[in-house]
Write an enzyme that holds these catalytic residues in place. Sequence first.
Site, PDB file in Angstrom:
ATOM      1  N   ALA A  66      -2.262  -5.447   7.191  1.00 18.70           N
ATOM      2  CA  ALA A  66      -3.417  -6.051   7.863  1.00 18.70           C
ATOM      3  C   ALA A  66      -4.573  -6.113   6.869  1.00 18.70           C
ATOM      4  O   ALA A  66      -4.577  -5.397   5.868  1.00 18.70           O
ATOM      5  CB  ALA A  66      -3.800  -5.204   9.065  1.00 18.70           C
ATOM      6  N   GLY A 105       1.290  -3.758   8.347  1.00 21.95           N
ATOM      7  CA  GLY A 105       1.544  -4.929   9.180  1.00 21.95           C
ATOM      8  C   GLY A 105       2.477  -5.925   8.510  1.00 21.95           C
ATOM      9  O   GLY A 105       3.205  -6.657   9.188  1.00 21.95           O
ATOM     10  N   GLU A 108       5.862  -4.603   9.113  1.00 16.87           N
ATOM     11  CA  GLU A 108       6.128  -4.720  10.552  1.00 16.87           C
ATOM     12  C   GLU A 108       6.492  -6.150  10.924  1.00 16.87           C
ATOM     13  O   GLU A 108       7.351  -6.398  11.766  1.00 16.87           O
ATOM     14  CB  GLU A 108       4.908  -4.244  11.347  1.00 16.87           C
ATOM     15  CG  GLU A 108       4.652  -2.745  11.154  1.00 16.87           C
ATOM     16  CD  GLU A 108       3.386  -2.293  11.863  1.00 16.87           C
ATOM     17  OE1 GLU A 108       2.294  -2.548  11.314  1.00 16.87           O
ATOM     18  OE2 GLU A 108       3.492  -1.702  12.945  1.00 16.87           O
ATOM     19  N   GLU A 128      -0.031   3.297   7.035  1.00 15.20           N
ATOM     20  CA  GLU A 128      -1.211   3.346   7.904  1.00 15.20           C
ATOM     21  C   GLU A 128      -1.789   4.747   8.064  1.00 15.20           C
ATOM     22  O   GLU A 128      -2.987   4.934   8.211  1.00 15.20           O
ATOM     23  CB  GLU A 128      -0.878   2.782   9.286  1.00 15.20           C
ATOM     24  CG  GLU A 128      -0.748   1.279   9.339  1.00 15.20           C
ATOM     25  CD  GLU A 128       0.650   0.786   8.998  1.00 15.20           C
ATOM     26  OE1 GLU A 128       1.442   1.561   8.415  1.00 15.20           O
ATOM     27  OE2 GLU A 128       0.941  -0.372   9.322  1.00 15.20           O
TER      28      GLU A 128
HETATM   29  N1  CAA Z   1      -6.684  -5.408   3.195  1.00 14.73           N
HETATM   30  C1  CAA Z   1      -7.722  -5.882   2.500  1.00 14.73           C
HETATM   31  N2  CAA Z   1      -7.854  -5.731   1.180  1.00 14.73           N
HETATM   32  C2  CAA Z   1      -6.886  -5.081   0.540  1.00 14.73           C
HETATM   33  C3  CAA Z   1      -5.773  -4.546   1.204  1.00 14.73           C
HETATM   34  C4  CAA Z   1      -5.681  -4.742   2.600  1.00 14.73           C
HETATM   35  N3  CAA Z   1      -4.646  -4.285   3.306  1.00 14.73           N
HETATM   36  N4  CAA Z   1      -4.980  -3.939   0.308  1.00 14.73           N
HETATM   37  C5  CAA Z   1      -5.575  -4.076  -0.881  1.00 14.73           C
HETATM   38  N5  CAA Z   1      -6.727  -4.771  -0.736  1.00 14.73           N
HETATM   39  C6  CAA Z   1      -7.650  -5.161  -1.800  1.00 14.73           C
HETATM   40  C7  CAA Z   1      -8.258  -3.976  -2.483  1.00 14.73           C
HETATM   41  O1  CAA Z   1      -9.413  -3.536  -1.785  1.00 14.73           O
HETATM   42  C8  CAA Z   1      -8.564  -4.517  -3.850  1.00 14.73           C
HETATM   43  O2  CAA Z   1      -9.751  -5.250  -3.744  1.00 14.73           O
HETATM   44  P1  CAA Z   1     -10.758  -5.325  -4.980  1.00 14.73           P
HETATM   45  O3  CAA Z   1      -9.972  -5.882  -6.116  1.00 14.73           O
HETATM   46  O4  CAA Z   1     -11.826  -6.191  -4.472  1.00 14.73           O
HETATM   47  O5  CAA Z   1     -11.177  -3.899  -5.213  1.00 14.73           O
HETATM   48  C9  CAA Z   1      -7.431  -5.507  -4.094  1.00 14.73           C
HETATM   49  O6  CAA Z   1      -6.885  -5.794  -2.804  1.00 14.73           O
HETATM   50  C10 CAA Z   1      -6.325  -4.978  -4.981  1.00 14.73           C
HETATM   51  O7  CAA Z   1      -5.912  -3.713  -4.480  1.00 14.73           O
HETATM   52  P2  CAA Z   1      -5.554  -2.505  -5.448  1.00 14.73           P
HETATM   53  O8  CAA Z   1      -6.610  -2.373  -6.475  1.00 14.73           O
HETATM   54  O9  CAA Z   1      -5.257  -1.338  -4.593  1.00 14.73           O
HETATM   55  O10 CAA Z   1      -4.236  -3.071  -6.146  1.00 14.73           O
HETATM   56  P3  CAA Z   1      -2.889  -2.321  -6.531  1.00 14.73           P
HETATM   57  O11 CAA Z   1      -2.013  -3.347  -7.138  1.00 14.73           O
HETATM   58  O12 CAA Z   1      -3.205  -1.064  -7.264  1.00 14.73           O
HETATM   59  O13 CAA Z   1      -2.225  -1.860  -5.146  1.00 14.73           O
HETATM   60  C11 CAA Z   1      -1.435  -2.102  -2.904  1.00 14.73           C
HETATM   61  C12 CAA Z   1      -1.785  -2.804  -4.236  1.00 14.73           C
HETATM   62  C13 CAA Z   1      -0.232  -1.171  -3.089  1.00 14.73           C
HETATM   63  C14 CAA Z   1      -1.105  -3.160  -1.906  1.00 14.73           C
HETATM   64  C15 CAA Z   1      -2.647  -1.247  -2.454  1.00 14.73           C
HETATM   65  O14 CAA Z   1      -3.803  -2.057  -2.477  1.00 14.73           O
HETATM   66  C16 CAA Z   1      -2.543  -0.689  -1.066  1.00 14.73           C
HETATM   67  O15 CAA Z   1      -1.915   0.338  -0.884  1.00 14.73           O
HETATM   68  N6  CAA Z   1      -3.188  -1.344  -0.087  1.00 14.73           N
HETATM   69  C17 CAA Z   1      -3.280  -0.859   1.241  1.00 14.73           C
HETATM   70  C18 CAA Z   1      -2.016  -1.129   1.983  1.00 14.73           C
HETATM   71  C19 CAA Z   1      -2.157  -0.669   3.403  1.00 14.73           C
HETATM   72  O16 CAA Z   1      -2.677   0.386   3.699  1.00 14.73           O
HETATM   73  N7  CAA Z   1      -1.641  -1.482   4.309  1.00 14.73           N
HETATM   74  C20 CAA Z   1      -1.681  -1.164   5.685  1.00 14.73           C
HETATM   75  C21 CAA Z   1      -2.887  -1.762   6.261  1.00 14.73           C
HETATM   76  S1  CAA Z   1      -3.108  -1.221   7.912  1.00 14.73           S
HETATM   77  C22 CAA Z   1      -2.120  -2.171   8.838  1.00 14.73           C
HETATM   78  O17 CAA Z   1      -1.354  -2.957   8.360  1.00 14.73           O
HETATM   79  C23 CAA Z   1      -2.326  -1.934  10.295  1.00 14.73           C
HETATM   80  C24 CAA Z   1      -1.261  -2.489  11.162  1.00 14.73           C
HETATM   81  O18 CAA Z   1      -0.259  -1.873  11.373  1.00 14.73           O
HETATM   82  C25 CAA Z   1      -1.513  -3.722  11.905  1.00 14.73           C
END
Ligand code: CAA
Length: 689
Positions: A66, A105, A108, A128
């Site tokens: 998400a 998400g 999922e 999450e």
């Molecule tokens: N939403 C919005 N922005 C996100 C994001 C997300 N889910 N994941 C990463 N970003 C953004 C970061 O903030 C970062 O932004 P900036 O460059 O502006 O700082 C950019 O994307 C790159 O992210 P990273 O620097 O972390 O890049 P990376 O290559 O080191 O890692 C990643 C990539 C493994 C995807 C890591 O970003 C990560 O773990 N992201 C979070 C994933 C997450 O938690 N997903 C679950 C979301 S909750 C959900 O999905 C709820 C649900 O069930 C409905």
Amino acid sequence: MGNINASVDLRRDGEIGLVIVDNPPVNALKHEVRAGLAAALGQARDDAAVKAVVIGCAGRTFFAGADITEFGKPPQTPGLGEVIAALDAMPKPVVAALHGTALGGGFELALACHFRVAAAAARVGLPEVKLGLLPGAGGTQRLPRLIGPEKALKMIITGDPIEAREALADGVIDKIVNGDLTEGAIAFARRVVAENRVLRRVRDRDDKLVAEGFADAAETLTRRLRGREGPAACVEAVRNAIVLPFDEGLKREGELFRQLMAGDQSRAQRHIFFAEREAARVPGIPDGTKPRAIATGAVIGAGTMGGGIAMCFANAGIPVTIVETGRDLLQRGLDRIAANYRTTVSRGGLSADEMERRMALIRGVAELDAVGAADFVIEAVFEEMDLKKRVFADLDRIAKTGAVLATNTSTLDVDEIARATKRPQDVLGTHFFSPANVMRLLEIVRGATTAPDALATAIALGRRLAKVPVTVGVCYGFVGNRMLARRSVEAERLLLEGALPQEVDDAVTGFGFPMGPFAMADMAGLDVGWRIRKGRGERNEIEDALCEAGHFGQKTGKGYFRYESGSRTPLPDPEVQRTIIDVSARLGITRRAITQEEIVERMIFPMINEGARILEEGIATRPGDIDVIWVYGYGWPVWRGGPMYYADRLGLAHIRDRLTLYADRSGDESLRPATRIRRLAAEGRGFTP
Ligand code: CAA
Ligand code: NAI
């Protein structure tokens, strides 16, 4: 067909409808993406020429989840749940094509497709819980149906992703595609159509839903997570998958998700997620600054820290040369590295082959000249200024032009060390935390003359080493240890005034730290500080009395606590209690009962005060940087968001008043609220604007 919107494209490849999403950098499922997906699925469903659908993403990854920036804002339809409902209702086969990290998400959504194929390097997971949430788009109901509740709960509670190979073995994905993923996914979809395969939705399966073993698994997985709302909700939701019909389980999952999202813990964890990324943006590094290339590293000193740092390089696949003063010390250092790896291998965390590969990347030498080829040199010799300056003067002579020269000092002036060279622009501090191969935090110390591209190189290297780099300025102890020193002073004072080590530690672990200050001191050993104090003619009344009685900490089986042989569990020690009471009496202090609440305040508020001064002096760029340092370097409970965030939640006026009280009572002027706290409190503001 064609562009659905700016993020989503639908085209046809023969009888296959191909949906490609492009929302850089990580294809987060923002509103436009969800709307585009819903529209594309509708078109594909209604187009008689389309017999099956493939969903994939452009760029570096399948949906990473998400869009976290939308959290806490009013929801916009369609929500992810509606997109997933459209997948559920799809009468044609849908194949998800996964690459990069299919997370949250995103994963999922893939679970609601009929089939999943993946690139060999893809990983899938439900992280999450790391944001204080639970998978809120059906993950807690679908994953247990696919791989059983026990394994699903493990993935959901740890939040750690699994590799494609493991996902295939578990039946989470149907095929690994070698070569072009989209072509492979289309070929897979064609076969599904040609074979007229029965479409079986994950939600309709129940053969894996066994309750047996679940309660025990839940107990084991959450034992150390008491007080955490996210993991508790994960357990409830996965249990529901076993006992409730799918739609009811899904409904309850949604309720739990919304509750967590509105709660303090998730808010704090989301703060840390963004603060960690914000910390990578360092003022004074102009846009477009290119980090220098790092092909090889060198570490000077194969002691506790040097060995751990060399492992970090090897773990990241970077060849590293490690230098000691003599063959024996070198061999001892290399043996310790090998022993560390062997422990990981014996626990199943590493294969023996991989250990060999990593050891082969570490070259031990007894001549400093050997570091001439290294692009990044980290000095980790004894904490002595003269020695460090000699090492840097030698490095100046030996290191190649453009190499970054870093010191791992914990207290010394990086600028003074830089002046020992004729290239101070290339010198900075890289302050690793012990054990260096485990702890995620890396304080990068920027000197007065450090060049922006040298700093950018250190940050980039830190990320390659899987660390969380935070840039700080030069001062005694930098950010983390400088704040910690305040806590140590106050901890000793609490003992003198009436508390016992176990009471202080219980209050601190009750707050959420994994360990209290006295158990930590016992682990590190009390004798080192005692010897240093003796040399300087200083005293720490209680600790010195303990050392004089042979209490050096865990290594002697007694310190602030006693330890049964072979155990690391701290047990209250009546002998220590007597010593403490004696010292109080000798100093003329009337002991009193101290509440847990007071202990917590006195363990935390003086650190916040020091953090405020650190901000005033510009040693840390922003309050969030300090929060990240404390979460990743000192075990600050992530669900409390770090000390500065926590202070804002309590209100700075409250912090100011309590600090004033403690300063008045103790006569210690360093406890007076910092100017920044007084000013912000008067304005009714917090550290974070
Ligand atoms: N939403 C919005 N922005 C996100 C994001 C997300 N889910 N994941 C990463 N970003 C953004 C970061 O903030 C970062 O932004 P900036 O460059 O502006 O700082 C950019 O994307 C790159 O992210 P990273 O620097 O972390 O890049 P990376 O290559 O080191 O890692 C990643 C990539 C493994 C995807 C890591 O970003 C990560 O773990 N992201 C979070 C994933 C997450 O938690 N997903 C679950 C979301 S909750 C959900 O999905 C709820 C649900 O069930 C409905
Ligand atoms: P250590 O005593 O375990 O290791 C230092 C090593 O450097 C010894 O093996 C020594 O033989 C070697 N050495 C000394 N002079 C040398 C030279 N001229 N060339 C090559 N090797 C030389 O010390 P430790 O704990 O690893 O600390 C190293 C540095 O890291 C210190 O500056 C310390 O303050 C800092 N540090 C230590 C932390 C810790 O928890 N131990 C945490 C963070 C930083």
